[in-house]
Design a protein around this motif. Sequence first.
Motif, PDB file in Angstrom:
ATOM      1  N   VAL A 201     -18.810  21.904  14.637  1.00  0.00           N
ATOM      2  CA  VAL A 201     -18.802  20.117  14.719  1.00  0.00           C
ATOM      3  C   VAL A 201     -17.975  19.774  15.770  1.00  0.00           C
ATOM      4  O   VAL A 201     -18.144  18.735  16.552  1.00  0.00           O
ATOM      5  CB  VAL A 201     -18.025  19.781  13.393  1.00  0.00           C
ATOM      6  CG1 VAL A 201     -18.184  18.182  13.372  1.00  0.00           C
ATOM      7  CG2 VAL A 201     -19.067  20.081  12.095  1.00  0.00           C
TER       8      VAL A 201
ATOM      9  N   MET B 155       0.760  -0.989   0.010  1.00  0.00           N
ATOM     10  CA  MET B 155       0.057  -0.077   0.109  1.00  0.00           C
ATOM     11  C   MET B 155       0.951   1.337  -0.109  1.00  0.00           C
ATOM     12  O   MET B 155       1.854   1.217   0.773  1.00  0.00           O
ATOM     13  CB  MET B 155      -0.832   0.131   1.286  1.00  0.00           C
ATOM     14  CG  MET B 155      -1.694  -1.116   1.482  1.00  0.00           C
ATOM     15  SD  MET B 155      -3.311  -0.921   0.903  1.00  0.00           S
ATOM     16  CE  MET B 155      -3.793  -2.645   0.792  1.00  0.00           C
ATOM     17  N   SER B 156       0.525   2.246  -0.843  1.00  0.00           N
ATOM     18  CA  SER B 156       1.018   3.192  -0.933  1.00  0.00           C
ATOM     19  C   SER B 156       1.021   4.184   0.500  1.00  0.00           C
ATOM     20  O   SER B 156       0.025   4.178   1.474  1.00  0.00           O
ATOM     21  CB  SER B 156       0.796   4.215  -1.885  1.00  0.00           C
ATOM     22  OG  SER B 156      -0.612   4.830  -1.795  1.00  0.00           O
ATOM     23  N   THR B 157       1.999   4.922   0.927  1.00  0.00           N
ATOM     24  CA  THR B 157       2.002   6.016   1.995  1.00  0.00           C
ATOM     25  C   THR B 157       1.682   7.259   1.461  1.00  0.00           C
ATOM     26  O   THR B 157       2.636   7.672   0.755  1.00  0.00           O
ATOM     27  CB  THR B 157       3.214   5.941   2.848  1.00  0.00           C
ATOM     28  OG1 THR B 157       3.197   4.512   3.302  1.00  0.00           O
ATOM     29  CG2 THR B 157       3.037   6.632   4.296  1.00  0.00           C
ATOM     30  N   VAL B 158       0.676   7.861   2.008  1.00  0.00           N
ATOM     31  CA  VAL B 158       0.297   9.252   1.496  1.00  0.00           C
ATOM     32  C   VAL B 158       0.445  10.246   2.451  1.00  0.00           C
ATOM     33  O   VAL B 158      -0.150   9.903   3.691  1.00  0.00           O
ATOM     34  CB  VAL B 158      -1.119   9.315   0.900  1.00  0.00           C
ATOM     35  CG1 VAL B 158      -1.426  10.815   0.191  1.00  0.00           C
ATOM     36  CG2 VAL B 158      -1.110   8.156  -0.222  1.00  0.00           C
TER      37      VAL B 158
ATOM     38  N   VAL C  39      -7.026  17.673   9.136  1.00  0.00           N
ATOM     39  CA  VAL C  39      -7.921  18.875   8.957  1.00  0.00           C
ATOM     40  C   VAL C  39      -8.363  19.363  10.357  1.00  0.00           C
ATOM     41  O   VAL C  39      -8.997  18.267  11.073  1.00  0.00           O
ATOM     42  CB  VAL C  39      -9.016  18.246   7.866  1.00  0.00           C
ATOM     43  CG1 VAL C  39     -10.152  19.196   7.956  1.00  0.00           C
ATOM     44  CG2 VAL C  39      -8.429  18.246   6.697  1.00  0.00           C
ATOM     45  N   LYS C  40      -8.458  20.715  10.574  1.00  0.00           N
ATOM     46  CA  LYS C  40      -9.061  20.893  11.649  1.00  0.00           C
ATOM     47  C   LYS C  40     -10.426  21.017  11.783  1.00  0.00           C
ATOM     48  O   LYS C  40     -11.131  21.393  10.786  1.00  0.00           O
ATOM     49  CB  LYS C  40      -8.648  22.482  12.101  1.00  0.00           C
ATOM     50  CG  LYS C  40      -8.558  22.826  13.492  1.00  0.00           C
ATOM     51  CD  LYS C  40      -7.805  24.193  13.528  1.00  0.00           C
ATOM     52  CE  LYS C  40      -7.396  24.333  14.833  1.00  0.00           C
ATOM     53  NZ  LYS C  40      -6.746  25.682  14.859  1.00  0.00           N
ATOM     54  N   ALA C  41     -11.339  20.414  12.722  1.00  0.00           N
ATOM     55  CA  ALA C  41     -12.703  20.200  12.617  1.00  0.00           C
ATOM     56  C   ALA C  41     -13.294  21.780  12.729  1.00  0.00           C
ATOM     57  O   ALA C  41     -12.775  22.446  13.591  1.00  0.00           O
ATOM     58  CB  ALA C  41     -13.236  19.441  13.650  1.00  0.00           C
ATOM     59  N   PRO C  42     -14.309  21.985  11.872  1.00  0.00           N
ATOM     60  CA  PRO C  42     -15.007  23.354  12.159  1.00  0.00           C
ATOM     61  C   PRO C  42     -15.561  23.528  13.567  1.00  0.00           C
ATOM     62  O   PRO C  42     -16.014  22.526  14.033  1.00  0.00           O
ATOM     63  CB  PRO C  42     -15.990  23.301  11.146  1.00  0.00           C
ATOM     64  CG  PRO C  42     -16.016  21.895  10.094  1.00  0.00           C
ATOM     65  CD  PRO C  42     -14.994  21.064  11.041  1.00  0.00           C
ATOM     66  N   ALA C  43     -15.888  24.678  14.005  1.00  0.00           N
ATOM     67  CA  ALA C  43     -16.137  25.101  15.175  1.00  0.00           C
ATOM     68  C   ALA C  43     -17.544  24.241  15.541  1.00  0.00           C
ATOM     69  O   ALA C  43     -17.858  23.827  16.621  1.00  0.00           O
ATOM     70  CB  ALA C  43     -16.196  26.506  15.536  1.00  0.00           C
TER      71      ALA C  43
ATOM     72  N   LEU D 144     -27.408   6.072  10.014  1.00  0.00           N
ATOM     73  CA  LEU D 144     -26.079   6.490   9.929  1.00  0.00           C
ATOM     74  C   LEU D 144     -25.601   7.510  11.120  1.00  0.00           C
ATOM     75  O   LEU D 144     -24.526   7.941  11.325  1.00  0.00           O
ATOM     76  CB  LEU D 144     -25.624   7.169   8.627  1.00  0.00           C
ATOM     77  CG  LEU D 144     -25.486   6.360   7.281  1.00  0.00           C
ATOM     78  CD1 LEU D 144     -25.424   6.919   5.985  1.00  0.00           C
ATOM     79  CD2 LEU D 144     -23.980   5.398   7.521  1.00  0.00           C
TER      80      LEU D 144
ATOM     81  N   HIS E 183      -1.016  13.344   4.564  1.00  0.00           N
ATOM     82  CA  HIS E 183      -2.262  14.263   4.449  1.00  0.00           C
ATOM     83  C   HIS E 183      -2.009  15.230   5.642  1.00  0.00           C
ATOM     84  O   HIS E 183      -1.995  14.496   6.878  1.00  0.00           O
ATOM     85  CB  HIS E 183      -3.581  13.472   4.456  1.00  0.00           C
ATOM     86  CG  HIS E 183      -3.735  12.700   3.135  1.00  0.00           C
ATOM     87  ND1 HIS E 183      -4.433  13.335   2.380  1.00  0.00           N
ATOM     88  CD2 HIS E 183      -3.573  11.616   2.725  1.00  0.00           C
ATOM     89  CE1 HIS E 183      -4.784  12.523   1.274  1.00  0.00           C
ATOM     90  NE2 HIS E 183      -3.988  11.505   1.631  1.00  0.00           N
ATOM     91  N   GLU E 184      -2.142  16.393   5.604  1.00  0.00           N
ATOM     92  CA  GLU E 184      -2.134  17.191   6.690  1.00  0.00           C
ATOM     93  C   GLU E 184      -3.507  16.852   7.503  1.00  0.00           C
ATOM     94  O   GLU E 184      -4.719  16.959   6.937  1.00  0.00           O
ATOM     95  CB  GLU E 184      -2.254  18.661   6.161  1.00  0.00           C
ATOM     96  CG  GLU E 184      -0.910  19.272   5.777  1.00  0.00           C
ATOM     97  CD  GLU E 184       0.267  19.029   6.767  1.00  0.00           C
ATOM     98  OE1 GLU E 184      -0.020  19.566   7.912  1.00  0.00           O
ATOM     99  OE2 GLU E 184       1.184  18.745   6.565  1.00  0.00           O
TER     100      GLU E 184
END
Lengths: 243, 245
Positions: free
Chosen positions: A15, A1-4, A9-13, A107, A6-7
Motif C-alpha cells: 500500500v 476531548m481525551s488525548t489518546v 502504524v507503518k503502511a504495508p509494502a 470512495l 497511538h503508535e
Amino acid sequence: MSTVSHEPVKAPAAVRGRAAPSMRATVAALLRKELLIELRTLESVPGMSLFAVTIFVVFHFALNQNSLAGNEAAGVLWVTLLLGAMLGVNRLFVADSDQGGFDAFMLAPVNRSALLLAKASALALYLLVLELVAVPAFALLLAGASLGHAFPTLLAVLALADAGVAVIGTLVAAIAVRTRARDLLGPLLALPLLIPVVIGSARASAPLFGAQGSSGRWLLMLALYDLVFGLISYAVFDFLLED
Amino acid sequence: MAPNTAQKPAEADAACERAGSPAIELDGLQRRYGERVALNALSLSLEAGQTLVVFGPNGAGKTTLLRLLATLLRPHAGSARVLGAELPARAHAVRGRIGLLAHEPLLYRELSPRENLLFHARLHGVQATRVQDMLERVGLSGRAEEPLRNLSRGMVQRVAIARAVLHDPELLLLDEPRANLDPAASELVEPLIGRDCGRTRVLSSHDPLGGLQEADVVLGLRGGRPVLLANVASVDPEQIRELYR
C-alpha cells in the motif's frame, strides 16, 4: 476531548507510496468486473438477443411476408435492435445500485468518467453480441436478398449506431437507476434521445436493402451525433454521480 | 532573506491537510432528505487516532453522519472538515484515505472474495499481493474463490472489513462493524478495525458497554440532533440506555 496515545502504524509494502490509478487502469478494472458479472449471471446479453429474435419472428408472421425491402426492412431491423438494447440499458447499473458498487466506486480516488467509459464499452460489447445473433436472424426471417454484398457498409452503420446507443444508454441508465421507476424511466428517457440514431441508421441501411439513395451522409450524421453526445456525456457524467 | 512563504495553491492545500489539525471538525452540520432533517446542528472535533462512538435509536442520523464523513452525501448547512480537507469542496482529496464499512458490504454477490478485493485493490492502486494477505487476516483464504452469495453473512462481513482496510485508510467509518460476527470472528478482525488498529475511527453502535469500551469520545443522537457529546470518562452506560427510551 481525551488525548489518546497511538503508535503510528507503518503502511504495508503493498500500500505504501501508492498513486491513484490511471484512467486506463480504472476503466480496465471496471470493464473486467462488468464482463465477469455478466458472464456469471447472463442477465443482459441472452435476454437482449432472444428478445430481438422473438420480435423478428413476430414481424415475420404479423406482416405476413417472407421478405422486406428498402425502408421497411431497415426500419424493422433498427427498431428491433434499439428495443433489444433497452433491455441491456435497464440492467446496466442494477448490480452497482443494489449491491453498493456505486458507493464503493465513489470512495475510490479515481476519475469518475472512467465509469462512463467502462459501462459504455460494456454496453457496446453487449450490442455487438446482440447483433451477431440478431442480424443473421433478420437475414433469415425477413431480408429477402443476401446481405453479403452490403457487409462493409452495414458494419460501419452498426459500429456508429452502437457507439451512440452505448453512450446515451449509459448516461440514461445512470440517471434512471437512482429512481424508483427505473425500468420505465430508462426507455422513456433514452428512446427520444436515440431517435436521431434510429433515423440515421435506418436511412444509412435502407440502400443496402434496395432503397434509393446513398449511405454516406447518414453515416456522417451518425458520426457527428456520436461525437456531440459523447462529449456532452463526458462533461455531465460526473455530476450525475454526485449526491 | 525572508523565507519564501508563497506556495502554489495545491501545495498549500496539501501542506494544510498534512498539518496536525483534528481528523474531523464539524460545525453546525445539517443534512436533510427532502423536508425531513436527518442530522442537525452537529458540532464536534476529533483528534487523529481517537475513536468517536455514535449511539442512537434507529433513524437517529448515525448512518447519515457516516455517509457525510465518507463524502457520499453533501452537507446542506454547516461545515465539515475531514482529514484536513473541507467537504464537499475538497472531497476528492480524502477519497482513498477513508475506509467505509456500511450496512451493505459494498461487494458484488456474483464475484468471489478474491475477485471483489482485487477489484477494489485496482481502484485504490493497491498491489495484488495485499489481497491474499487480507484474505488470510480475515480467515477466508480457504473460501476465497467461492461466489459471495454462497457465503454466510458473517463471512461476507469479514470480506467487507477486508475491503474497508485494504488500502490502509487513515479514517475508518464503521456502521455497526460487529454485526453478524461471532465472537471468534470478532476477535479475528480486532487488529484490523479494533481500538489498536492505529486509525482514527468513527463507529456506530447499539451496545452501550461494548461501544463505551471502544470510545474516546461519545456522541448520542436522537431525531438527528446531538443530545450527548462527551469524553468517554464522563459517560455512564445509563446515559446511553436513556437514549433508547
